[in-house]
Design a protein around this motif. Sequence first.
Motif, PDB file in Angstrom:
ATOM      1  N   LEU B  33       0.851  -1.194   0.000  1.00  0.00           N
ATOM      2  CA  LEU B  33       0.000   0.000   0.000  1.00  0.00           C
ATOM      3  C   LEU B  33       0.878   1.231   0.000  1.00  0.00           C
ATOM      4  N   TRP B  34       1.854   1.203   0.893  1.00  0.00           N
ATOM      5  CA  TRP B  34       2.723   2.367   0.987  1.00  0.00           C
ATOM      6  C   TRP B  34       3.546   2.563  -0.275  1.00  0.00           C
ATOM      7  N   ARG B  35       4.011   1.426  -0.759  1.00  0.00           N
ATOM      8  CA  ARG B  35       4.823   1.567  -1.950  1.00  0.00           C
ATOM      9  C   ARG B  35       3.976   2.097  -3.092  1.00  0.00           C
ATOM     10  N   GLY B  36       2.769   1.554  -3.190  1.00  0.00           N
ATOM     11  CA  GLY B  36       1.868   2.029  -4.239  1.00  0.00           C
ATOM     12  C   GLY B  36       1.576   3.511  -4.078  1.00  0.00           C
ATOM     13  N   ALA B  37       1.362   3.902  -2.831  1.00  0.00           N
ATOM     14  CA  ALA B  37       1.067   5.311  -2.570  1.00  0.00           C
ATOM     15  C   ALA B  37       2.228   6.190  -3.002  1.00  0.00           C
ATOM     16  N   TRP B  38       3.404   5.750  -2.634  1.00  0.00           N
ATOM     17  CA  TRP B  38       4.602   6.517  -2.966  1.00  0.00           C
ATOM     18  C   TRP B  38       4.721   6.699  -4.476  1.00  0.00           C
ATOM     19  N   GLN B  39       4.468   5.588  -5.193  1.00  0.00           N
ATOM     20  CA  GLN B  39       4.532   5.684  -6.648  1.00  0.00           C
ATOM     21  C   GLN B  39       3.590   6.764  -7.153  1.00  0.00           C
ATOM     22  N   PHE B 226      -3.657  -0.336  14.721  1.00  0.00           N
ATOM     23  CA  PHE B 226      -2.880   0.884  14.866  1.00  0.00           C
ATOM     24  C   PHE B 226      -2.078   1.216  13.606  1.00  0.00           C
ATOM     25  N   PRO B 227      -1.296   0.283  13.128  1.00  0.00           N
ATOM     26  CA  PRO B 227      -0.527   0.613  11.919  1.00  0.00           C
ATOM     27  C   PRO B 227      -1.423   1.002  10.765  1.00  0.00           C
ATOM     28  N   GLY B 231      -1.893   5.796   8.216  1.00  0.00           N
ATOM     29  CA  GLY B 231      -2.051   6.527   6.958  1.00  0.00           C
ATOM     30  C   GLY B 231      -3.010   7.695   7.076  1.00  0.00           C
ATOM     31  N   PRO B 232      -4.267   7.419   7.359  1.00  0.00           N
ATOM     32  CA  PRO B 232      -5.212   8.535   7.431  1.00  0.00           C
ATOM     33  C   PRO B 232      -4.846   9.552   8.503  1.00  0.00           C
ATOM     34  N   THR B 233      -4.184   9.086   9.561  1.00  0.00           N
ATOM     35  CA  THR B 233      -3.809  10.042  10.596  1.00  0.00           C
ATOM     36  C   THR B 233      -2.772  11.029  10.082  1.00  0.00           C
ATOM     37  N   ILE B 234      -1.825  10.501   9.348  1.00  0.00           N
ATOM     38  CA  ILE B 234      -0.807  11.403   8.793  1.00  0.00           C
ATOM     39  C   ILE B 234      -1.459  12.412   7.857  1.00  0.00           C
ATOM     40  N   MET B 305      -1.588  13.044  -0.547  1.00  0.00           N
ATOM     41  CA  MET B 305      -1.342  11.819   0.211  1.00  0.00           C
ATOM     42  C   MET B 305      -2.631  11.044   0.413  1.00  0.00           C
ATOM     43  N   ARG B 306      -3.677  11.772   0.684  1.00  0.00           N
ATOM     44  CA  ARG B 306      -4.958  11.098   0.883  1.00  0.00           C
ATOM     45  C   ARG B 306      -5.376  10.352  -0.363  1.00  0.00           C
ATOM     46  N   GLU B 307      -5.255  11.001  -1.490  1.00  0.00           N
ATOM     47  CA  GLU B 307      -5.648  10.343  -2.727  1.00  0.00           C
ATOM     48  C   GLU B 307      -4.751   9.165  -3.018  1.00  0.00           C
ATOM     49  N   ALA B 308      -3.471   9.356  -2.684  1.00  0.00           N
ATOM     50  CA  ALA B 308      -2.546   8.267  -2.971  1.00  0.00           C
ATOM     51  C   ALA B 308      -2.857   7.039  -2.122  1.00  0.00           C
ATOM     52  N   LEU B 309      -3.283   7.278  -0.886  1.00  0.00           N
ATOM     53  CA  LEU B 309      -3.507   6.151   0.010  1.00  0.00           C
ATOM     54  C   LEU B 309      -4.874   5.516  -0.171  1.00  0.00           C
TER      55      LEU B 309
END
Lengths: 552, 315, 334
Positions: B33-39, B226-227, B231-234, B305-309
Motif C-alpha cells: 500500500l505504501w509503496r503504491g502510494a509513494w509511486q 494501529f498501523p 495513513g489517514p492520521t498522517i 497523500m490522501r488520494e494516494a492512500l
Amino acid sequence: MNTRFKRGRALGTAALISAALVLSGCAESEREGGGGGDGEATGGTLVFAGAAEPVTLDPFFAQDGESFRVNRQIFEGLVGTKPGTADPAPLLAKSWETSEDGLTYDFTLETGVKFQDGTDFNAEAVCFNFDRWYNMPESAQSDALTYYYQKLFRGFATGEKADAAIYDSCTAEGEDKVTIKIKEPFAGFIPAMSLPAFSMQSPTALEKFQDDSKADPRTTEYSTGNPVGTGPFVFESWERGKQVTLSANDDYWGEKAKIDEIAFVAIADPKARATALENGEIDGFDLVGPADIQPLEDAGFQIVNRDAFNILYLGMNQKTKPLDDIRVRQAIAHAINKDEVVSASLPEGTPVATQFMPELVNGWTDEVPTYDFDPEKAKQLLAEAGAEGATIEFNYPTDVSRPYMPSPEDTFNVIRSQLEAVGLKVKPVADRWDPDYLDKIAGSANHGIHLLGWTGDYNDSDNFVGVFFGAENPEWGFKNEEIFSAVTEARGIPTAEEQTPFYEDLNVQIMEFLPGVPIAHPVPSLAFAPGVEGFQQSPVNDEVFNTVTIEE
Amino acid sequence: MTIPLPPSHGPVGGHTEAPVPGALEEDTRGLSLWRGAWQRLRRNPTAIAGALIVLAFVVIAIIAPLLTPYEPASTQWSGQVTPTDVPGPSEEHRLGLDRFGSDLYTQMLYGARQSLVYGVVSTIIGLTVGAFLGLLAGGLGGKVDTIIMRVVDIMLSIPSLLLAVSIAAVLGQNAYSVMIAIGVAQVPIFARLLRGSMLSQNKSDYVLAADALGIRKRKIIMGHVFPNSVGPTIVQATLNLATAIIEVAALSFLGLGDGDPAVAEWGRMLVAAQDRFDAAPQLALLPGTAIAITALGFTLLGEAMREALDPRTRR
Amino acid sequence: MLRFVLRRLALMVPVLVGLSILLFAWVRALPGDPARSLLGEKATPEGIARVRELYGFDEPLLTQYFLYVKALLSGDFGDSIKTGQPVVESFFDRFPATLELGITALMIAVVVGVPLGYLAARHQGSPIDTAVVSTSLLGVVTPVFFLAILLKLVFADWLGWLPTTGRQDARINATHITDFYVLDGILTREWDAAWDAVLHLVLPALALATIPLAIIVRITRASVAEVVNEDYVRTAESKGLSSAVISRRHILRNALLPVVTTIGLQAGLLFSGAVLTETVFAFNGVGQYLFDAIGSRDYPVLQGYILFIAIIYALINLAVDVSYGVIDPRVRVS
C-alpha cells in the motif's frame, strides 16, 4: 426537465431583480434630508462617527465619551464652557454668586426656557434634578453608574456614604432663582456643573419613563429612548448597532441648529473612520489616528485640533526594584527623548509635558524641575545606583486607542529603544487593555514601568493630581505622606484662586519625587469633510453641533 | 478547524452512531500500500508542488538564523519609523523595516519558524490527545465510548475557532495559550478519526479472524489496527497543520496569543500592518501571502497523500 | 422521519447541558475582573467592590450557578454587564446581520462553485480542471481576514467603489421589518435602501464566500465525476442521448446531494469566518459583539451568545441531516 427549468427560472428571476435594483438605484432617494431651508439654514443630515456606541442616553448615569457626545446635543446644565476653553460660562444659569465660605451658591436662571417636551424649565425643575440625584437608591450608587456625582457630592441620602455626602439642600425662589447649599467647600463646584452628569432633565419625562431603582437604570425606557433636555437637538431614535438620530429643536431658546438632523454612527477602527470620511460615507469623525492626519489633510479634508486637556505618562511602580531608587527614576527620565516619542507615535505638534497636568489647568507652573534628554547623565545615574544593565519590566496595552494614547504599541517601542540605548534591559509585558491591563496596573503591584494617561473632565486640578497622588495605590506603589497630605489640603481650599499656589507647589514636589515621567499632552483631533463649517472644538469635549453647517 | 475538504467522494457529515465515512479501507497487503502510494505521489504534480513548498518552509524555519545577521523583533531602528513613513528596501535592510523598527526580512524568516512551531506543537497536542481518546473509545466501546463521544460532541457543538478563542482567552496572553488552544480544538477531529478507524476495522475479516484465533485484543490493536490507522492520521495531521497555521494568524488578529506586537509571527505582523497599508502595503502583503502559500503547501501535500492512500480514487 | 428528528433533538439536550456548565465555569475562569473593565481608568477599589456586590460575583459559585440555571429556564439569559441590555435582545438584534452575511456568502459560493465544479469534472485532468481546483484551494488557504482586509483596502479605500463599514448608509432612513436589510428594502419598495444594503454586503460576503466556495467546487466536482463515470450514464451516452440532456437530467441531481450535506458543515466555518469578517467590516453582527464581550469579560453575553450559537449550529445540522434523509431514503434507516 425539472432541474433545468427550475434553474432557468431562478436565474431569470434573479436577473430581473438585479436589473430592477440597478435601475431604481439610480432614482434619487426622497428620504434624505434635502438641502435648502430659508436664509442661512443649510439643512441636511450630518453623519458623525465616534469610536463606539453610546451606552446610555441619561447623562446622569453616563461615563463614556460616546454617551457624552450624544447627551451634549440634547441636554444642558446650569453652567457651560467658554467656547474653546475649559472655563465655566453661563448656560441655563445666567449668573451665579458664591458665598465666601464656599457653602452657598445662588443661581439666577434663564427665563422662558422649555424642555423639549413642553415642560417649563424653572427653579423647581432644577431642584427636582438635584434632589433626584441625592435620593438615588442604593442600587444606583455604584461607581459604574454615578461616578461623577460621587466625585463631587461624595455621597447620597442613603447608603454607605451617606455621612460623607456634602449636599445639603436646594431651594427654589420664584421661577428663576435657586440656592444650593453644601456642607463642605468644593472649589471645583461651578466648573463641575458643566459636566454632562449634571445636566438638567425634564421632570415630566423622568417621572414618566425613568426608573432609578431598576437594576440597571441605563436601560430603562428613558435611558434608551426618551431623553428630554433643553438642548438644541431632540432625540429621534436609536437603532442599536446602527445609529442614533437627533433632529433640530425648533423651539430651542438659544442659537438654533442649522442642520436638520444628526446621525451618530460607531466605527471602532480609526483607519476605517478615515476611509469612511474619504468615501463620503460620513461627514466627520473624532479621534483621528496619528497616521491618518497628514493623508487626510493632503486629500483636502479639515483637521480640527482640540486644545489638549489630558496627560500621557510613563508610570514607575516603586514596589518593583530598582524603581524605588530615585536615581533610577531620574535616569529613566533623562533617557527619554520626548520629541522623538512624539514624532514616532503621536500626532504632529503634540506639546511635550513637564508635569502631570496640562497648561490649561490651575496650578500648572514652569517652575517644575525638568529632566532633559541626556543619555550620558542617565548612564551616570544608573551607575551611581548600581543599576546598569538592570532589567525593567515595561507594561503596555494592546488593541486599544485612547485619546491620550492613540497607538500604544508605537509609543512603547520608541521608549523601549531609548531605554535600551542607555544600557537598560527591557522586558516587554503586553496585555489587552480591557480588562487585563487595567487590572494589572491599577489593581496589583505586579508591574514595572507602564504607559497610561488621563483625560480631564473639567477644569479642576484635583481632577488630575488628586486622582493619581491622593493616596497610596497599587499603580504608583509609594507612600509619601507629604504629598498625600498636600493633595488633601489643596482639595479643601474653597476657591480656585486660593488653590493656585498650593497646586503649583504640589506640582514641583511631585516632579522632584518623580513617581513617573509625564510625556506629552496628545491632541485628540477631529476630521471633517470640506463642506462642513462652524464646528467649535472644546478641550473638555463640550461640543454642540448647533453651529455647524453642511454645504451639500 | 480543519479545512474539511472531504475525500473525493462519499457522503459527508459524521455522527457518533455511524463510523466515520470516508474512512479508508485498509489494504491488508501491508507494505505494498505504501509503496503504491509513494509511486502515485511521485507522479502527481500537485503532490510535488506541495512537498516542495513544505520543504522550503521547514528548511527556512530551521536555518533562519543563518540567513540573516539580525535578531528578530529587535525594534532597534524604531527611530526611523514615523506614523506616516515606514522605510522600504535599502542596503542594510533587504525588505526594509516593519512598523516597529525591526528588519522585515528577519521578521519574515523567523515568522516561518514561529508558524512551524505553533503548527507542529498544536497538531501534536491534538493528535496525541485525540488519538488516545479515539482509540480508547473505539477499542473499549460501551460506556467509555459514550462518555468520550459526548465530550467530543460538546467540543464540536460550537465552531472550532470559537473553541480555540475561548481556551486562549482563559490561558492568557502568551504563546503557549495559542498552541494549547488550537491543539485542543483539533482533538475532536482526531478522536473521531481514530475511533472510526477502530470501529470499521473491528468488523474486518482479519480482526475477526485474529479474535477467533484467540489473539489478545491488545495485540490486535497494536499489531494491526494501529498501523493501519497511521495513513489517514498522517493525512489528517498534514491538513490540520495547514489550518493550524491559519488559525494562529486568526487568533493573533483577534488579539490573543503572544502579547508583544513586535514579535516575529506572521499573523501578528499582518494585524500590525493594517493601518499602515497605504504607506507600506508590503507589511501586510508579505506575511499574508506567506501564510497562504504555506497553508497551501500543506494542503496540497495532504490532499495528494490522501488520494494516494485511498485505492478507490484511482482513476 | 419524526422519530429520527426526535431522537436527534433528544441527543442535543445532554450536549447543551454539558455546554452550559462548561460555559459557566469557563466564564469564571477567565482572568480579569469584569467590574474593573466596566469602570475603566476611573476604577477605585471601593468602586470595584460595590460593582461586584451588585452583580453577585462574590457569592459562592454554586449559588451563582443555581441562579444562572433558574434564570435560563425562564428564558432569561441575563443582561449585559457593559450596556445593561438583555442578552437575548442583543443577540437577536445582531443575529440577522450575521445570518444575512452567511447566507449571501453561501449563495455566492453555490452559484459560482457548482458550475465551476461541474466544469472541472467534465474536463477532468485538463488544465481547466487544475485551474479550477487550484483557485478554489487558494481561497481556502488565504486567511479570511487577510482577504477581507485586502478587499476592503482595494475596493473601499483605494478605489472607493464600495463602502467601508457597516450595513447601511446613515443618511438613508430605511424602514426595517425583518432586519435583513436587503429583504426589508425590497419588501418596503425602498429600492435605494435595498441597493445600499447590497453594496455594503458585497465585500464581506465575497471574503467569506471563499471558504465554502472551495469545498463546494470540490464536492461538486467529485460527485459529478463519480456519476459521470457510472455505467448508466455511459449507457445513455452510447445510446445516443445528447450529453446536454444527460447532464441535466442525471448528473446534477445526484451531484447536489453531497452539496446539501456540506451546508451543515459550512455553518460552523461560516460562523468562524463571520467573526473575523464582521470585525474587519464593522458589520455589527453576533461575531463581532461576542469578541468584544470576551475582551470586557461580559459574562452574561458570553454565556448566552455561545449557548445560542451552539443551539443554532445544532439545529442547522439537524435540518441538513433531515433534508439529506428526505432526499436520500437510504440514510434514514441508519
